[in-house]
Design a protein around this motif. Structure first.
Motif: not given
Length: 466
Positions: A287-294
């Motif tokens: 999801d977008r949130g996990a992508f940004e944390e990556m």
């Protein structure tokens, strides 16, 4: 149908018919197996879907026959999850596969020794058996993951499925070192639907299959392979690592994405073992949130990296790119990220992964733990950071980190930038990374030894005996 064969030989050798799921991680092992069987004197016909069809020009020694299936949107849409795709493909391909195989048999029944069917295609396994053709199941996951799938009905009866929050860290008897949280699952899917699929695969194997072919090797999964043979009373052939058996240089692989080879020149300018390679494979989505944390975890680590950001890899990933964003566009990166990492990060839509992992500049691999990626990393002696996304990846991640000791978790269940940065630094420059690298080198040597074994010859002898 037989007249549609392309680039095949017209001799009277015993022939093997192969059928794969139309996904990168399934097609490539099947085509490697096909080439190896052909090299050992067997005729080979590849039945395939028209969706994501292989290119016959890349494999002139093989015969290719399309099955002319009609697929629903659930099978082809990038927005449908893997379980929905698998169920839709099995339902839609059964009749088309049966008709294509029956046509081949009418053209020379005595020549067809067996059908090698993707281990997730329970409908095709059953259809082959009904036509009187011995079927072998090709598992493109690990032996450990396959054992988890075989145990699916018993796990439900024992209360481990559906997975409960309070049981997540409990060990699963008979499937050690797995915990409940490591069992095969597809988050967000109906438990009954998932259990039905697992039961269908296990049932088809028990009812319709003459043997199991697994892209693995004895040195890392001897115990699991022995248990499979005892549980099924069937031979299990560990014929991997398939890509090593084919030798060097690497053959042209079937790819659903065009690799950016410019990343190899970028790696050439980097010191040995200084770069983290990041790729979550050809199907996984976050999801977008996990992508940004990556992204911000990579930025905060201070480590140079090569990151594959595949089109469709982020759920809703094109939202920030405008309503007219093309399907082949990669998801937009967080604001300010590219400026932050400009001097030490390279981002591509797809990479020539085997060549990347073999490059001296690579120090570790952040992976979703797809089995092909895991094997490729092991074969190059590259330690891993693990971020499993669905299904068998959970099982593989546990083995990478706790059975083989060549990986670290990015974050269990939750990806958070601080944990990401810490894990990246440890893998690349910490004491844990050094120990993983030593163990990874030992596994690399064992994989190289397995590639010279007689496992494939044993499989050919078995096929000729059918």
């Amino acid at each position: 149908m037989a007249g549609l064969e392309q680039h095949g030989d017209g001799g009277h050798r015993r022939r093997v018919v192969l059928f794969s799921l139309p996904f990168h991680g399934h097609l490539n092992p099947m085509l490697k197996l096909a080439a190896l069987l052909h090299a050992r004197g067997l005729g080979v016909t590849v039945l395939h879907t028209c969706f994501n069809a292989p290119d016959p020009a890349r494999h002139p020694e093989l015969a290719f026959v399309p099955i002319h299936e009609t697929l629903p949107d659930e099978a082809t849409s990038p927005d449908s999850d893997i379980l929905r795709k698998l169920l839709a493909l099995n339902a839609a391909c059964e009749a088309a596969f049966r008709a294509a195989l029956a046509s081949l048999l009418r053209g020379g029944r005595r020549d067809v020794a067996c059908a090698v069917v993707d281990g997730q295609c329970y409908a095709a396994m059953g259809a082959a058996g009904e036509l009187g053709v011995p079927a072998l199941a090709l598992r493109t996951d690990s032996a450990a993951a396959f054992r988890n799938m075989l145990a699916g009905p018993q796990l439900r009866d024992a209360g481990y499925v559906p997975i409960k929050e309070e049981q997540l860290d409990e060990p699963v008897p008979g499937l050690e070192p797995l915990r409940v949280r490591d069992l095969i699952r597809v988050d967000g899917r109906d438990t009954d639907e998932h259990c039905s699929f697992v039961a269908s695969v296990a049932g088809a194997v028990r009812a319709s299959v003459s043997g199991i072919v697994i892209n693995t090797f004895e040195a890392i999964e001897a115990a699991e392979l022995a248990k499979i043979q005892r549980e099924l009373s069937l031979p299990a052939f560990a014929v991997g690592p398939l890509h090593l058996l084919l030798g060097q240089p690497p053959p042209v692989e079937q790819s659903l994405h065009e690799p950016d080879r410019g990343c190899l020149a970028w790696l050439d300018a980097r010191p040995p073992r200084s770069v983290l390679y990041v790729s979550l494979g050809s199907l996984a989505r976050v999801d977008r949130g996990a992508f940004e944390e990556m992204a911000w975890g990579l930025a905060g680590s201070g480590v140079p990296f090569l990151w594959v950001v595949r089109p469709g890899s982020v759920a809703g990933g094109a939202a920030g790119a405008g309503a007219g964003a093309a399907a082949d566009e990669a998801p937009p990166l967080p604001d300010g990220f590219e400026e932050e990492v400009r001097d030490r990060g390279k981002i591509v839509k797809w990479a020539p992964q085997r060549e990347v992992l073999a490059h001296a500049a690579i120090g570790a691999f952040w992976t979703h733990c797809g089995w092909n990626s895991t094997l490729e990393s092991i074969c190059e002696g590259v330690p891993m950071l693990v971020q499993p996304c669905f299904a068998d990846q959970m099982v593989t991640a546990r083995y990478v980190t706790h059975e083989w000791g060549v990986g670290l978790e990015v974050g269990e269940e939750v990806v958070e930038r601080g944990m990401v940065a810490k894990a990246v630094r440890e893998a690349m420059a910490g004491g844990g990374g050094a120990r993983m690298r030593e163990r990874a080198h030992r596994l690399q040597m064992q994989a190289s030894a397995a590639a010279t074994s007689s496992a494939m010859d044993g499989l050919v002898r078995f096929i000729l005996s059918l």
